[in-house]
Design a protein around this motif. Structure first.
Motif, PDB file in Angstrom:
ATOM      1  N   GLY A  66      23.120  10.968 -19.816  1.00  0.00           N
ATOM      2  CA  GLY A  66      23.371  10.992 -18.326  1.00  0.00           C
ATOM      3  C   GLY A  66      24.011   9.537 -17.772  1.00  0.00           C
ATOM      4  N   MET A  67      24.053   8.508 -18.674  1.00  0.00           N
ATOM      5  CA  MET A  67      24.560   7.450 -18.010  1.00  0.00           C
ATOM      6  C   MET A  67      26.050   7.435 -17.185  1.00  0.00           C
ATOM      7  SD  MET A  67      24.918   3.617 -19.985  1.00  0.00           S
ATOM      8  CE  MET A  67      25.487   2.208 -19.036  1.00  0.00           C
ATOM      9  N   ASN A  68      26.428   6.745 -16.463  1.00  0.00           N
ATOM     10  CA  ASN A  68      27.863   6.768 -15.790  1.00  0.00           C
ATOM     11  C   ASN A  68      28.721   5.976 -16.749  1.00  0.00           C
ATOM     12  OD1 ASN A  68      30.172   6.293 -14.562  1.00  0.00           O
ATOM     13  ND2 ASN A  68      29.094   6.244 -12.334  1.00  0.00           N
ATOM     14  N   ALA A  69      29.731   6.843 -17.267  1.00  0.00           N
ATOM     15  CA  ALA A  69      30.554   5.991 -18.316  1.00  0.00           C
ATOM     16  C   ALA A  69      31.296   4.762 -17.680  1.00  0.00           C
ATOM     17  CB  ALA A  69      31.620   7.013 -18.454  1.00  0.00           C
ATOM     18  N   GLU A  70      31.252   4.719 -16.351  1.00  0.00           N
ATOM     19  CA  GLU A  70      31.960   3.284 -15.654  1.00  0.00           C
ATOM     20  C   GLU A  70      30.962   2.069 -16.144  1.00  0.00           C
ATOM     21  OE1 GLU A  70      32.693   3.988 -11.789  1.00  0.00           O
ATOM     22  OE2 GLU A  70      34.044   5.863 -12.148  1.00  0.00           O
ATOM     23  N   ASP A  71      29.690   2.400 -16.424  1.00  0.00           N
ATOM     24  CA  ASP A  71      28.839   1.357 -16.631  1.00  0.00           C
ATOM     25  C   ASP A  71      28.867   0.970 -18.311  1.00  0.00           C
ATOM     26  OD1 ASP A  71      27.994   1.288 -14.035  1.00  0.00           O
ATOM     27  OD2 ASP A  71      26.603   2.920 -14.198  1.00  0.00           O
ATOM     28  N   LEU A  72      29.423   1.604 -18.909  1.00  0.00           N
ATOM     29  CA  LEU A  72      29.493   1.384 -20.443  1.00  0.00           C
ATOM     30  C   LEU A  72      30.220  -0.060 -20.519  1.00  0.00           C
ATOM     31  CD1 LEU A  72      30.125   4.780 -22.013  1.00  0.00           C
ATOM     32  CD2 LEU A  72      28.115   3.497 -22.083  1.00  0.00           C
ATOM     33  N   ASP A  73      29.660  -0.842 -21.474  1.00  0.00           N
ATOM     34  CA  ASP A  73      30.377  -2.015 -21.778  1.00  0.00           C
ATOM     35  C   ASP A  73      31.062  -2.100 -23.132  1.00  0.00           C
ATOM     36  OD1 ASP A  73      30.800  -4.747 -22.222  1.00  0.00           O
ATOM     37  OD2 ASP A  73      28.934  -5.748 -21.552  1.00  0.00           O
ATOM     38  N   VAL A  74      32.200  -1.663 -23.161  1.00  0.00           N
ATOM     39  CA  VAL A  74      32.843  -1.456 -24.342  1.00  0.00           C
ATOM     40  C   VAL A  74      33.343  -2.647 -25.205  1.00  0.00           C
ATOM     41  CG1 VAL A  74      35.224  -0.619 -25.336  1.00  0.00           C
ATOM     42  CG2 VAL A  74      34.250   0.821 -23.575  1.00  0.00           C
ATOM     43  N   GLU A  75      33.282  -3.916 -24.255  1.00  0.00           N
ATOM     44  CA  GLU A  75      33.521  -5.246 -25.002  1.00  0.00           C
ATOM     45  C   GLU A  75      32.378  -5.390 -25.774  1.00  0.00           C
ATOM     46  OE1 GLU A  75      34.419  -9.893 -24.097  1.00  0.00           O
ATOM     47  OE2 GLU A  75      34.878  -8.260 -22.330  1.00  0.00           O
ATOM     48  N   PHE A  76      31.277  -5.198 -25.114  1.00  0.00           N
ATOM     49  CA  PHE A  76      29.972  -5.444 -26.054  1.00  0.00           C
ATOM     50  C   PHE A  76      29.656  -4.712 -27.171  1.00  0.00           C
ATOM     51  CE2 PHE A  76      25.468  -5.161 -26.926  1.00  0.00           C
ATOM     52  CZ  PHE A  76      24.898  -6.262 -26.783  1.00  0.00           C
ATOM     53  N   ARG A  77      29.978  -3.420 -27.000  1.00  0.00           N
ATOM     54  CA  ARG A  77      29.872  -2.623 -28.117  1.00  0.00           C
ATOM     55  C   ARG A  77      30.905  -3.141 -29.406  1.00  0.00           C
ATOM     56  NH1 ARG A  77      33.243   2.865 -28.015  1.00  0.00           N
ATOM     57  NH2 ARG A  77      34.745   1.115 -28.553  1.00  0.00           N
ATOM     58  N   ASP A  78      32.228  -3.355 -28.881  1.00  0.00           N
ATOM     59  CA  ASP A  78      33.292  -3.866 -29.895  1.00  0.00           C
ATOM     60  C   ASP A  78      32.956  -5.224 -30.643  1.00  0.00           C
ATOM     61  OD1 ASP A  78      34.360  -1.700 -29.123  1.00  0.00           O
ATOM     62  OD2 ASP A  78      36.254  -2.538 -28.327  1.00  0.00           O
ATOM     63  N   THR A  79      32.190  -6.202 -29.770  1.00  0.00           N
ATOM     64  CA  THR A  79      31.947  -7.383 -30.377  1.00  0.00           C
ATOM     65  C   THR A  79      30.513  -7.580 -30.994  1.00  0.00           C
ATOM     66  OG1 THR A  79      31.431  -8.385 -28.254  1.00  0.00           O
ATOM     67  CG2 THR A  79      33.651  -8.511 -28.803  1.00  0.00           C
ATOM     68  N   GLN A  80      29.544  -6.957 -30.377  1.00  0.00           N
ATOM     69  CA  GLN A  80      28.158  -7.218 -31.002  1.00  0.00           C
ATOM     70  C   GLN A  80      27.525  -6.274 -31.613  1.00  0.00           C
ATOM     71  OE1 GLN A  80      26.814 -10.145 -29.989  1.00  0.00           O
ATOM     72  NE2 GLN A  80      28.872 -10.494 -29.175  1.00  0.00           N
ATOM     73  N   VAL A  81      28.095  -4.844 -31.679  1.00  0.00           N
ATOM     74  CA  VAL A  81      27.557  -3.771 -32.263  1.00  0.00           C
ATOM     75  C   VAL A  81      28.412  -3.313 -33.484  1.00  0.00           C
ATOM     76  CG1 VAL A  81      26.536  -1.362 -31.888  1.00  0.00           C
ATOM     77  CG2 VAL A  81      26.141  -3.215 -30.174  1.00  0.00           C
ATOM     78  N   THR A  82      29.728  -2.891 -32.990  1.00  0.00           N
ATOM     79  CA  THR A  82      30.325  -2.326 -34.049  1.00  0.00           C
ATOM     80  C   THR A  82      30.465  -3.330 -35.228  1.00  0.00           C
ATOM     81  OG1 THR A  82      31.729  -0.970 -32.454  1.00  0.00           O
ATOM     82  CG2 THR A  82      32.860  -1.314 -34.501  1.00  0.00           C
ATOM     83  N   PRO A  83      30.619  -4.674 -35.066  1.00  0.00           N
ATOM     84  CA  PRO A  83      30.819  -5.496 -36.486  1.00  0.00           C
ATOM     85  C   PRO A  83      29.503  -5.139 -37.377  1.00  0.00           C
ATOM     86  CG  PRO A  83      31.625  -6.610 -34.355  1.00  0.00           C
ATOM     87  CD  PRO A  83      30.961  -5.561 -33.808  1.00  0.00           C
ATOM     88  N   ARG A  84      28.552  -5.124 -36.768  1.00  0.00           N
ATOM     89  CA  ARG A  84      27.307  -4.760 -37.473  1.00  0.00           C
ATOM     90  C   ARG A  84      27.300  -3.626 -38.255  1.00  0.00           C
ATOM     91  NH1 ARG A  84      22.041  -5.860 -33.705  1.00  0.00           N
ATOM     92  NH2 ARG A  84      21.064  -5.584 -35.896  1.00  0.00           N
ATOM     93  N   LEU A  85      27.613  -2.510 -37.691  1.00  0.00           N
ATOM     94  CA  LEU A  85      27.710  -1.205 -38.260  1.00  0.00           C
ATOM     95  C   LEU A  85      28.907  -1.315 -39.381  1.00  0.00           C
ATOM     96  CD1 LEU A  85      27.774   1.206 -35.006  1.00  0.00           C
ATOM     97  CD2 LEU A  85      25.703   0.313 -36.336  1.00  0.00           C
ATOM     98  N   ASN A  86      29.691  -1.930 -39.104  1.00  0.00           N
ATOM     99  CA  ASN A  86      30.944  -2.036 -40.055  1.00  0.00           C
ATOM    100  C   ASN A  86      30.518  -2.893 -41.319  1.00  0.00           C
ATOM    101  OD1 ASN A  86      33.041  -0.809 -38.715  1.00  0.00           O
ATOM    102  ND2 ASN A  86      33.715  -3.074 -37.914  1.00  0.00           N
ATOM    103  N   ALA A  87      29.675  -3.875 -41.265  1.00  0.00           N
ATOM    104  CA  ALA A  87      29.065  -4.582 -42.139  1.00  0.00           C
ATOM    105  C   ALA A  87      27.920  -3.810 -42.998  1.00  0.00           C
ATOM    106  CB  ALA A  87      28.461  -5.943 -41.637  1.00  0.00           C
ATOM    107  N   ALA A  88      27.146  -2.925 -42.218  1.00  0.00           N
ATOM    108  CA  ALA A  88      26.335  -1.966 -42.892  1.00  0.00           C
ATOM    109  C   ALA A  88      26.750  -0.878 -43.732  1.00  0.00           C
ATOM    110  CB  ALA A  88      25.301  -1.581 -41.730  1.00  0.00           C
ATOM    111  N   GLY A  89      28.053  -0.746 -43.570  1.00  0.00           N
ATOM    112  CA  GLY A  89      28.616   0.445 -44.538  1.00  0.00           C
ATOM    113  C   GLY A  89      28.765   1.582 -44.046  1.00  0.00           C
ATOM    114  N   LEU A  90      28.717   1.778 -42.314  1.00  0.00           N
ATOM    115  CA  LEU A  90      28.907   2.805 -41.866  1.00  0.00           C
ATOM    116  C   LEU A  90      30.028   3.763 -42.117  1.00  0.00           C
ATOM    117  CD1 LEU A  90      26.661   4.516 -39.950  1.00  0.00           C
ATOM    118  CD2 LEU A  90      28.141   3.925 -38.033  1.00  0.00           C
ATOM    119  N   GLU A  91      30.038   4.991 -42.473  1.00  0.00           N
ATOM    120  CA  GLU A  91      31.177   5.738 -42.866  1.00  0.00           C
ATOM    121  C   GLU A  91      31.508   6.760 -41.673  1.00  0.00           C
ATOM    122  OE1 GLU A  91      30.238   7.493 -46.526  1.00  0.00           O
ATOM    123  OE2 GLU A  91      30.027   5.639 -47.487  1.00  0.00           O
ATOM    124  N   LYS A  92      30.484   7.114 -41.122  1.00  0.00           N
ATOM    125  CA  LYS A  92      30.994   8.430 -40.114  1.00  0.00           C
ATOM    126  C   LYS A  92      30.151   8.370 -38.787  1.00  0.00           C
ATOM    127  CE  LYS A  92      32.586  11.887 -43.470  1.00  0.00           C
ATOM    128  NZ  LYS A  92      32.414  13.409 -43.670  1.00  0.00           N
TER     129      LYS A  92
END
Length: 133
Positions: A66-92
């Motif tokens: 239910g979170m308002n999509a306008e409040d999502l911080d895509v830059e935070f996801r892209d710089t702080q979360v996604t690199p960790r998921l990449n390094a963990a070997g996430l596939e899908k």
């Protein structure tokens, strides 16, 4: 199906399905009270759980998100979360969303700097079939 609850709060739960080799985030109605910071904190927690579990597949049940999509911080996801998921070997990542959500039916594709594709599905069965393929 051997389900193990790893985390639960007002916003949702994270469940490990060890026998099936994936983690699930299931959002609750309480996710409508997320702030940008509390959502970012939850994303960091999720990255921690992915790293610790060693699973390479994720199911996100976002039907109740239910979170308002306008409040999502895509830059935070892209710089702080996604690199960790990449390094963990996430596939899908498979997201179950309302059937009228625009990305449903589009080909799976990486989001931002992800090394893995994300796909959107209207049903849990379709999402599971893609994860298992």
């Amino acid at each position: 199906m051997n389900a193990h609850l790893l985390h639960e709060d007002t916003y949702g739960s994270v469940i490990e399905y060890a026998d099936d080799g994936y983690l699930e985030t299931r959002w609750y109605d309480g996710s409508d009270s997320f702030t940008t910071q509390s959502f970012n904190d939850r994303c960091v927690l999720f990255a921690d759980l992915v790293e610790r579990s060693g699973h390479t597949k994720v199911l996100i049940d976002a039907v109740q998100f239910g979170m308002n999509a306008e409040d999502l911080d895509v830059e935070f996801r892209d710089t702080q979360v996604t690199p960790r998921l990449n390094a963990a070997g996430l596939e899908k990542i498979a997201l179950v969303v309302p059937a009228d959500f625009p990305p449903v039916g589009l080909p799976p594709a990486p989001e931002g700097p992800a090394d893995f594709p994300t796909a959107f599905f209207a049903t849990r069965a379709a999402a599971r079939a893609w994860l298992d393929a």
